[in-house]
Write a protein that holds these residues in place. Sequence first.
Motif, PDB file in Angstrom:
ATOM      1  N   GLU A  26       0.834  -1.206   0.000  1.00 21.90           N
ATOM      2  CA  GLU A  26       0.000   0.000   0.000  1.00 21.90           C
ATOM      3  C   GLU A  26       0.868   1.256   0.000  1.00 21.90           C
ATOM      4  OE1 GLU A  26      -3.874  -1.069   2.519  1.00 21.90           O
ATOM      5  OE2 GLU A  26      -2.015  -1.791   3.459  1.00 21.90           O
ATOM      6  N   GLU A  27       1.989   1.197   0.703  1.00 17.40           N
ATOM      7  CA  GLU A  27       2.896   2.343   0.763  1.00 17.40           C
ATOM      8  C   GLU A  27       3.623   2.560  -0.569  1.00 17.40           C
ATOM      9  OE1 GLU A  27       3.216   4.437   3.301  1.00 17.40           O
ATOM     10  OE2 GLU A  27       1.824   3.326   4.566  1.00 17.40           O
ATOM     11  N   LEU A  28       3.838   1.495  -1.311  1.00 20.54           N
ATOM     12  CA  LEU A  28       4.552   1.586  -2.593  1.00 20.54           C
ATOM     13  C   LEU A  28       3.650   1.955  -3.760  1.00 20.54           C
ATOM     14  CD1 LEU A  28       6.842  -1.563  -2.297  1.00 20.54           C
ATOM     15  CD2 LEU A  28       7.576   0.830  -2.316  1.00 20.54           C
ATOM     16  N   MET A  29       2.342   1.865  -3.567  1.00 19.60           N
ATOM     17  CA  MET A  29       1.408   2.053  -4.668  1.00 19.60           C
ATOM     18  C   MET A  29       1.552   3.424  -5.337  1.00 19.60           C
ATOM     19  SD  MET A  29      -1.746   3.395  -5.739  1.00 19.60           S
ATOM     20  CE  MET A  29      -2.533   3.926  -4.245  1.00 19.60           C
ATOM     21  N   LEU A  30       1.509   4.510  -4.575  1.00 19.87           N
ATOM     22  CA  LEU A  30       1.590   5.846  -5.184  1.00 19.87           C
ATOM     23  C   LEU A  30       2.944   6.136  -5.828  1.00 19.87           C
ATOM     24  CD1 LEU A  30      -0.502   8.103  -2.786  1.00 19.87           C
ATOM     25  CD2 LEU A  30      -1.077   7.342  -5.093  1.00 19.87           C
ATOM     26  N   PRO A  63      -1.465  -4.509  -9.892  1.00 20.92           N
ATOM     27  CA  PRO A  63      -2.677  -5.280  -9.590  1.00 20.92           C
ATOM     28  C   PRO A  63      -3.786  -4.427  -8.983  1.00 20.92           C
ATOM     29  CG  PRO A  63      -0.929  -5.798  -8.028  1.00 20.92           C
ATOM     30  CD  PRO A  63      -0.324  -4.908  -9.077  1.00 20.92           C
ATOM     31  N   ARG A  64      -5.009  -4.718  -9.378  1.00 21.65           N
ATOM     32  CA  ARG A  64      -6.174  -3.992  -8.859  1.00 21.65           C
ATOM     33  C   ARG A  64      -6.336  -4.231  -7.363  1.00 21.65           C
ATOM     34  NH1 ARG A  64      -9.229  -1.883 -12.743  1.00 21.65           N
ATOM     35  NH2 ARG A  64     -11.188  -1.868 -11.609  1.00 21.65           N
ATOM     36  N   THR A  65      -6.084  -5.465  -6.927  1.00 23.02           N
ATOM     37  CA  THR A  65      -6.234  -5.831  -5.525  1.00 23.02           C
ATOM     38  C   THR A  65      -5.027  -6.654  -5.085  1.00 23.02           C
ATOM     39  OG1 THR A  65      -7.386  -7.890  -6.069  1.00 23.02           O
ATOM     40  CG2 THR A  65      -8.766  -5.931  -5.702  1.00 23.02           C
ATOM     41  N   PHE A  66      -4.957  -6.916  -3.786  1.00 25.36           N
ATOM     42  CA  PHE A  66      -3.937  -7.817  -3.252  1.00 25.36           C
ATOM     43  C   PHE A  66      -4.497  -8.504  -2.013  1.00 25.36           C
ATOM     44  CE2 PHE A  66      -3.415  -4.223  -0.520  1.00 25.36           C
ATOM     45  CZ  PHE A  66      -2.794  -4.675   0.643  1.00 25.36           C
ATOM     46  N   GLU A  67      -3.850  -9.589  -1.627  1.00 19.66           N
ATOM     47  CA  GLU A  67      -4.282 -10.324  -0.440  1.00 19.66           C
ATOM     48  C   GLU A  67      -3.529  -9.807   0.774  1.00 19.66           C
ATOM     49  OE1 GLU A  67      -3.814 -14.509  -1.115  1.00 19.66           O
ATOM     50  OE2 GLU A  67      -5.587 -14.576  -2.410  1.00 19.66           O
ATOM     51  N   TYR A  68      -4.299  -9.399   1.777  1.00 24.95           N
ATOM     52  CA  TYR A  68      -3.745  -8.894   3.033  1.00 24.95           C
ATOM     53  C   TYR A  68      -3.995  -9.956   4.091  1.00 24.95           C
ATOM     54  CZ  TYR A  68      -3.175  -5.764   7.079  1.00 24.95           C
ATOM     55  OH  TYR A  68      -2.766  -5.172   8.238  1.00 24.95           O
ATOM     56  N   GLN A  76      -9.137  -9.610   0.571  1.00 21.51           N
ATOM     57  CA  GLN A  76      -8.756  -8.889  -0.647  1.00 21.51           C
ATOM     58  C   GLN A  76      -8.873  -7.401  -0.351  1.00 21.51           C
ATOM     59  OE1 GLN A  76      -7.271 -11.339  -2.885  1.00 21.51           O
ATOM     60  NE2 GLN A  76      -8.104  -9.894  -4.315  1.00 21.51           N
ATOM     61  N   LYS A  77      -7.820  -6.658  -0.613  1.00 24.78           N
ATOM     62  CA  LYS A  77      -7.842  -5.210  -0.426  1.00 24.78           C
ATOM     63  C   LYS A  77      -7.570  -4.542  -1.772  1.00 24.78           C
ATOM     64  CE  LYS A  77      -6.354  -3.235   3.356  1.00 24.78           C
ATOM     65  NZ  LYS A  77      -5.446  -2.770   4.451  1.00 24.78           N
ATOM     66  N   GLY A 107      -0.126  12.464  -5.407  1.00 24.08           N
ATOM     67  CA  GLY A 107      -0.023  12.433  -3.941  1.00 24.08           C
ATOM     68  C   GLY A 107      -1.344  12.576  -3.230  1.00 24.08           C
ATOM     69  N   LYS A 108      -2.369  13.078  -3.916  1.00 23.61           N
ATOM     70  CA  LYS A 108      -3.677  13.260  -3.287  1.00 23.61           C
ATOM     71  C   LYS A 108      -4.638  12.126  -3.593  1.00 23.61           C
ATOM     72  CE  LYS A 108      -3.450  18.260  -3.116  1.00 23.61           C
ATOM     73  NZ  LYS A 108      -4.110  19.515  -3.472  1.00 23.61           N
ATOM     74  N   LEU A 109      -4.221  11.182  -4.406  1.00 22.91           N
ATOM     75  CA  LEU A 109      -5.110  10.061  -4.760  1.00 22.91           C
ATOM     76  C   LEU A 109      -5.224   9.086  -3.603  1.00 22.91           C
ATOM     77  CD1 LEU A 109      -4.002   9.281  -8.393  1.00 22.91           C
ATOM     78  CD2 LEU A 109      -6.029  10.504  -7.655  1.00 22.91           C
ATOM     79  N   GLN A 110      -6.360   8.443  -3.539  1.00 20.29           N
ATOM     80  CA  GLN A 110      -6.575   7.402  -2.553  1.00 20.29           C
ATOM     81  C   GLN A 110      -6.321   6.060  -3.199  1.00 20.29           C
ATOM     82  OE1 GLN A 110     -10.530   7.888  -1.051  1.00 20.29           O
ATOM     83  NE2 GLN A 110     -10.195  10.004  -0.510  1.00 20.29           N
ATOM     84  N   GLN A 111      -5.951   5.114  -2.404  1.00 16.55           N
ATOM     85  CA  GLN A 111      -5.687   3.777  -2.907  1.00 16.55           C
ATOM     86  C   GLN A 111      -6.825   3.240  -3.741  1.00 16.55           C
ATOM     87  OE1 GLN A 111      -3.869   2.144   0.449  1.00 16.55           O
ATOM     88  NE2 GLN A 111      -4.149   0.132  -0.401  1.00 16.55           N
TER      89      GLN A 111
END
Length: 116
Positions: A26-30, A63-68, A76-77, A107-111
């Motif tokens: 999640e931290e690497l996504m943006l 990927p659109r989602t990932f397993e947490y 699935q998140k 930087g203002k986008l949400q996951q």
Amino acid sequence: AIKVFHGSLSCCRLGHAGGTACCDKEELMLPMLGLYAEIYAKRDGACKRINDAIEGHLDEIFPRTFEYCANGTTVQKLLFGDLVTVLRHDIDQAVAGGRTGRPLQIGKLQQGTSKA
């Protein structure tokens, strides 16, 4: 190293602090989305080779989602969701309209969502 989001990161192996911590994915996504924005915006010039190499693999790379996994539970998140599609559309619209500069305020986008 291009499929960063398919590996098991340290936080994943440690169980995300019992579910109280976000995943490094999640931290690497943006930052990854920002890098892709630069590649896509320069796809006909300086970044043509890398863009051509990844074009057919976008769903794997972003990927659109990932397993947490935490506390023995897997959910699935949302990760990139529709952001790659929205980003490409915005860059294409900017080029068509003659705009220059940053396409989205990444930087203002949400996951996983195009909502800022």
